[in-house]
Write an enzyme that holds these catalytic residues in place. Structure first.
Site, PDB file in Angstrom:
ATOM      1  CG  HIS A 130      -6.914  -4.918   1.688  1.00 32.40           C
ATOM      2  ND1 HIS A 130      -6.459  -5.855   2.595  1.00 32.40           N
ATOM      3  CD2 HIS A 130      -8.052  -4.402   2.203  1.00 32.40           C
ATOM      4  CE1 HIS A 130      -7.298  -5.897   3.632  1.00 32.40           C
ATOM      5  NE2 HIS A 130      -8.268  -5.033   3.413  1.00 32.40           N
ATOM      6  CG  ASP A 175      -5.552  -9.766   3.371  1.00 31.36           C
ATOM      7  OD1 ASP A 175      -5.238 -10.295   2.287  1.00 31.36           O
ATOM      8  OD2 ASP A 175      -5.282  -8.582   3.648  1.00 31.36           O
ATOM      9  CG  HIS A 224      -2.042  -0.961   1.155  1.00 33.23           C
ATOM     10  ND1 HIS A 224      -2.844  -1.142   0.057  1.00 33.23           N
ATOM     11  CD2 HIS A 224      -2.466  -1.867   2.090  1.00 33.23           C
ATOM     12  CE1 HIS A 224      -3.724  -2.105   0.298  1.00 33.23           C
ATOM     13  NE2 HIS A 224      -3.512  -2.560   1.525  1.00 33.23           N
ATOM     14  CG  ASP A 276      -3.343  -8.192   0.691  1.00 36.49           C
ATOM     15  OD1 ASP A 276      -2.601  -8.482   1.627  1.00 36.49           O
ATOM     16  OD2 ASP A 276      -4.371  -7.475   0.821  1.00 36.49           O
TER      17      ASP A 276
END
Length: 307
Positions: free
Chosen positions: A165, A244, A126, A163
């Protein structure tokens, strides 16, 4: 050839706040599971060095790198944004997180190991070129990929990110780089928000709906990532390995199961075997259900090691 496990004790000293989901125990449970399954001693272990300023500048602006160094507290906690903070150990941990990918590339390219997994935190996907966010300070995977290009003359490297995200930071850093193909699957709409349009040989964003199951995920990857990777023919493959998207994870709403991480690992290894002599560097990103994280990360590492 063996698989490298690259880590450092300072990874467990970084802490955003008590009871934060991106917690030091994430490292411990993976290490414990690797030992429980008799995988740990099979791996070749290396300590992660600190990334140099020159290496950080492969992904970040000089003013941003200076800002992170200047923000590091000697005690207590400093918030960089609502999700991302530094304690007295965070700078060291972040530098070694970035350095882990650099040494992983060096070990793989030298032929000392076939592939490598970087068991580090804080995560990195990120972190944008000039912005810390989402628990991340430095773009670990982007730094590693750019290091491979600069130091070893590789012309085509692929970064894949499973991931839950979107890897917005990696996307921001590598956008427009003709040497890098970036593939990201992620729940959408969800944090961190929007994503850029797909571009041939540059970017494959694969949004997944909340409630997406194993068949949905495997179909989406088979129809988007795999053809793009085959066409790109990477010289080296980098993996942002977040766990996740698992059904048990409290941070999202995708419903993957343990075998899905075995499946995606094998598919990516098949690509690497066909196009880049098996050269893979994988780095830990998310994963916040400690039991699911320990099982799935271990399954991923077992796959890399051929166990």
């Amino acid at each position: 050839m063996p698989t490298a496990l690259i880590s450092h004790p300072v990874s467990v000293l970084h802490e955003i706040s008590p009871d934060h989901p991106e917690c030091p125990q994430r490292i411990d449970v993976i290490s414990d599971q690797l030992k429980k399954q008799d995988v740990y001693d099979y791996l070749i272990h290396f300590d992660a060095p600190k990334a140099s300023s020159e290496q950080l500048l492969l992904a970040h602006g000089e003013a941003y790198v200076d800002h992170i160094h200047d923000s590091a507290p000697s005690s207590g906690t400093v918030e960089l944004d609502g999700d991302t903070a530094m304690n007295a150990h965070t700078l060291d941990a972040s530098l070694r997180g970035a350095g882990s990918g650099v040494v992983a590339v060096d070990k793989v390219m030298s032929g000392a190991v076939n592939n490598a997994f970087c068991l580090i935190r804080p995560p990195g996907h990120h972190a944008e070129r000039n912005r810390a966010m989402g628990f991340c300070l430095f773009g670990n995977i982007a730094i590693a990929a750019r290091h491979a290009i600069r130091e070893y003359g590789l012309e085509r490297v692929a970064i894949v990110d499973f991931d839950v995200h979107h890897g917005n930071g990696t996307e921001d850093i590598v956008d427009g780089d003709p040497n890098i193909l970036f593939c990201s699957s992620f729940q959408h709409p969800f944090y961190p928000g929007g994503f850029r349009d797909n571009v041939s040989n540059q970017r494959v964003n694969t949004p997944l709906l909340a409630g997406c199951n194993s068949a949905d995920f495997r179909g989406a990857i088979s129809n988007s990532w795999l053809p793009a990777l085959e066409a790109f023919k990477p010289d080296m493959l980098f993996i942002s390995a977040g766990f996740d998207a698992h059904l048990e994870d409290p941070m999202a709403n995708v419903c993957l199961l343990d075998p899905d991480y075995v499946w995606i690992t094998q598919k990516l290894m098949d690509v690497a075997d066909r196009h880049c002599n098996g050269r893979i560097v994988s780095m830990l990103e998310g994963g916040y259900s400690l039991p699911a994280l320990s099982r799935c990360a271990t399954a991923h590492i077992r796959g890399l090691a051929g166990l």
